[in-house]
Scaffold this active site. Structure first.
Site, PDB file in Angstrom:
ATOM      1  N   SER A   1       0.860  -1.179   0.000  1.00  0.00           N
ATOM      2  CA  SER A   1       0.000   0.000   0.000  1.00  0.00           C
ATOM      3  C   SER A   1       0.896   1.230   0.000  1.00  0.00           C
ATOM      4  O   SER A   1       2.125   1.128   0.008  1.00  0.00           O
ATOM      5  CB  SER A   1      -0.894   0.011   1.248  1.00  0.00           C
ATOM      6  OG  SER A   1      -0.103   0.141   2.425  1.00  0.00           O
ATOM      7  N   LYS A   2       0.273   2.415   0.010  1.00  0.00           N
ATOM      8  CA  LYS A   2       1.076   3.645  -0.040  1.00  0.00           C
ATOM      9  C   LYS A   2       2.008   3.770   1.161  1.00  0.00           C
ATOM     10  O   LYS A   2       3.113   4.288   1.038  1.00  0.00           O
ATOM     11  CB  LYS A   2       0.158   4.860  -0.130  1.00  0.00           C
ATOM     12  CG  LYS A   2      -0.454   5.034  -1.508  1.00  0.00           C
ATOM     13  CD  LYS A   2      -1.197   6.343  -1.626  1.00  0.00           C
ATOM     14  CE  LYS A   2      -1.737   6.529  -3.043  1.00  0.00           C
ATOM     15  NZ  LYS A   2      -2.460   7.799  -3.204  1.00  0.00           N
ATOM     16  N   ARG A   3       1.558   3.268   2.313  1.00  0.00           N
ATOM     17  CA  ARG A   3       2.432   3.383   3.492  1.00  0.00           C
ATOM     18  C   ARG A   3       3.654   2.475   3.365  1.00  0.00           C
ATOM     19  O   ARG A   3       4.678   2.696   3.987  1.00  0.00           O
ATOM     20  CB  ARG A   3       1.656   3.054   4.770  1.00  0.00           C
ATOM     21  CG  ARG A   3       1.256   1.600   4.914  1.00  0.00           C
ATOM     22  CD  ARG A   3       0.354   1.395   6.131  1.00  0.00           C
ATOM     23  NE  ARG A   3      -0.139   0.046   6.216  1.00  0.00           N
ATOM     24  CZ  ARG A   3       0.494  -0.955   6.818  1.00  0.00           C
ATOM     25  NH1 ARG A   3       1.674  -0.731   7.390  1.00  0.00           N
ATOM     26  NH2 ARG A   3      -0.015  -2.160   6.876  1.00  0.00           N
ATOM     27  N   HIS A   4       3.556   1.437   2.530  1.00  0.00           N
ATOM     28  CA  HIS A   4       4.687   0.544   2.301  1.00  0.00           C
ATOM     29  C   HIS A   4       5.606   1.059   1.200  1.00  0.00           C
ATOM     30  O   HIS A   4       6.759   0.657   1.113  1.00  0.00           O
ATOM     31  CB  HIS A   4       4.190  -0.855   1.878  1.00  0.00           C
ATOM     32  CG  HIS A   4       3.423  -1.592   2.929  1.00  0.00           C
ATOM     33  ND1 HIS A   4       2.110  -1.952   2.758  1.00  0.00           N
ATOM     34  CD2 HIS A   4       3.777  -2.028   4.150  1.00  0.00           C
ATOM     35  CE1 HIS A   4       1.683  -2.603   3.830  1.00  0.00           C
ATOM     36  NE2 HIS A   4       2.676  -2.662   4.687  1.00  0.00           N
TER      37      HIS A   4
END
Length: 469
Positions: A244-247
């Site tokens: 995801s974007k946080r990754h």
């Protein structure tokens, strides 16, 4: 497929969004294998979804590939422009009896799916027009064209990454090739374009594995050569969850703006699912020499920000100082609209050996160098402001005449500051840290005496006087 043919690979993004890390890795693997084998790396923009495809996304994909250094061979192919060719193939399939017209209405199809749900059966087209006389359809009724898929036996995908993958044909329905408005579907367009472009190897994400079984129905019906398939396991976050974007599931342009070097990104992406022994850091030339499809792993790769930062830091420290100055100045111009002048560039280059030892990204490098890029008294960050107590400011005031008279070299400045500290019974840090805070606006920097030399006597003294009591 003739053994002596050079491989032809393609990257075929859909411009309904930007180029993200998974797509960038797919492009890299195709590019590496093409360059390793002396083959061709082609680019196809799959823009048949006219509602969602945007020129901005096309531009971002092209700029992202160029920034990564993944040059493609020849001109990019735009799929939508090839609609007539796609329809031509459908006409051949109809003439061969390998496709048929389906006149089922939207309401009929919904009723079919509802019945399948009620009975707990998989929802797929039931072939109601497969063997029916088209003459039974109402006059001028709209229709789609469907493939006449095999209903018995298996479709086998021979995959160089995942091995032999089997699909029962009774689980594959007669997919649509041509919509009722005459536009080709993705499944059809991909197969036709790959054949016409001479693609020999299809390396793409594992989320396309089911598509391979369905696309083989078209390939077999047309009697075309079967390409070599390689489906790449997806990339997960460092915690094993879906990326995801946080990754790090960010557009490639975002990685550029965050200060990563393209050569570091190539190295890192190559290691996401591929390996050459225990090698972690290698040049692009080495990756080209070593890259082989058999060394792609079957398990999902894990994206790790910390590893990428450390790797990028390595590349920054190995980078030529002039190149780093160009990188930092270009990044600053992009983010602020201001391009550093000649004097700032000269200061930046002089300070670069010390600056790059402490930075993992170009953003960190630019932030650490900002005190070199403009003259005048520095704004203090919270730590520097706390450090510059009234006593520290008095020390600065007493230092000014000493620094004004000393020879302006790093060792000489340090000798005078040490002598001053000893005479006051102070530790070196009690004197050097206030100097650093006044000169840079922060409590951390490259060696402060070296930075004073880079700034020059007058500029350094002006900054110190600004905070002297």
């Amino acid at each position: 497929m003739a053994e002596n043919l050079k491989p032809v690979l393609r990257f075929a993004p859909s411009p309904t969004g930007y180029l993200h890390i998974g797509g960038a890795r797919t492009a890299l693997f195709n590019w590496l294998y093409a360059r390793h084998t002396g083959g061709a790396f082609l680019l196809r923009i799959e823009d048949t979804d006219r509602e969602r495809s945007t020129p901005e996304a096309v531009g971002a994909i092209l700029s992202g590939l160029k920034w990564l250094g993944l040059n493609w061979d020849g001109e990019a192919v735009y799929q939508f422009a090839r609609g007539e060719r796609h329809r031509e193939v459908v006409e051949k399939l109809l003439a061969q009896g390998n496709a048929y017209r389906c006149y089922a209405t939207a309401q009929e199809l919904e009723e079919m799916r509802a019945e399948q749900r009620t009975q707990g059966r998989p929802q797929r087209y039931d072939g109601r027009w497969r063997d029916r006389d088209p003459g039974e359809a109402p006059a001028a009724a709209p229709y789609v064209v469907r493939i006449r898929a095999s209903q018995t036996g298996e479709t086998v995908v021979h995959d160089v990454v995942l091995g032999e993958v089997r699909f029962a044909n009774d689980q594959l329905d007669d997919m649509i090739l041509l919509r009722s408005d005459g536009t080709p579907t993705y499944m059809l367009a991909v197969v036709v374009d790959d054949f016409d472009m001479g693609v020999t190897h299809i390396i793409r994400g594992a989320d396309h594995l089911n598509n391979a079984a369905r696309q083989l129905q078209i390939i077999h019906a047309m009697g075309w050569p079967v390409p070599v398939y390689g489906h790449l396991p997806l990339i997960h976050g460092s915690d094993g969850a879906k990326l995801s974007k946080r990754h790090g599931a960010l557009a490639v342009d975002a990685w550029r703006d965050m200060g990563y070097l393209p050569e570091a990104m190539r190295n890192y992406l190559a290691r996401l699912g591929w390996s050459h022994g225990d090698e972690e850091i290698f040049s692009t030339d080495q990756a080209i020499r070593w890259f082989d499809l058999t060394n792609i792993g079957r398990s999902p790769a894990r994206f790790d920000f910390k590893k990428l930062d450390n790797l990028n830091g390595h590349y920054i420290r190995q980078c030529d100082d002039d190149a780093l100055v160009d990188h930092v100045c270009a990044m600053l111009a992009n983010s602020t609209g201001h391009r550093p002048g000649l004097e700032s560039r000269q200061r930046l280059k002089a300070a670069m050996p010390g600056l790059k030892e402490r930075a993992n990204t170009l953003v960190e490098l630019g932030r650490a160098a900002d005190f070199l890029l403009a003259d005048g008294v520095r704004d203090l960050d919270a730590s520097a402001e706390k450090l510059l107590t009234s006593e520290a400011r008095r020390i600065l005031a007493d230092l000014v005449p000493i620094l004004a008279d000393c020879s302006w070299t790093g060792p000489t400045i340090e000798d005078h500051v040490r002598a001053f500290a000893a005479a006051r019974n102070l530790k070196l840090g009690q004197v050097a840290q206030p100097i650093r805070a006044a000169v840079t606006g922060r409590t951390t920097s490259p060696p402060v005496f070296e930075m004073m030399v880079v700034l020059g006597r007058e500029e350094t003294l002006a900054r110190i006087r600004g905070y002297a009591a």
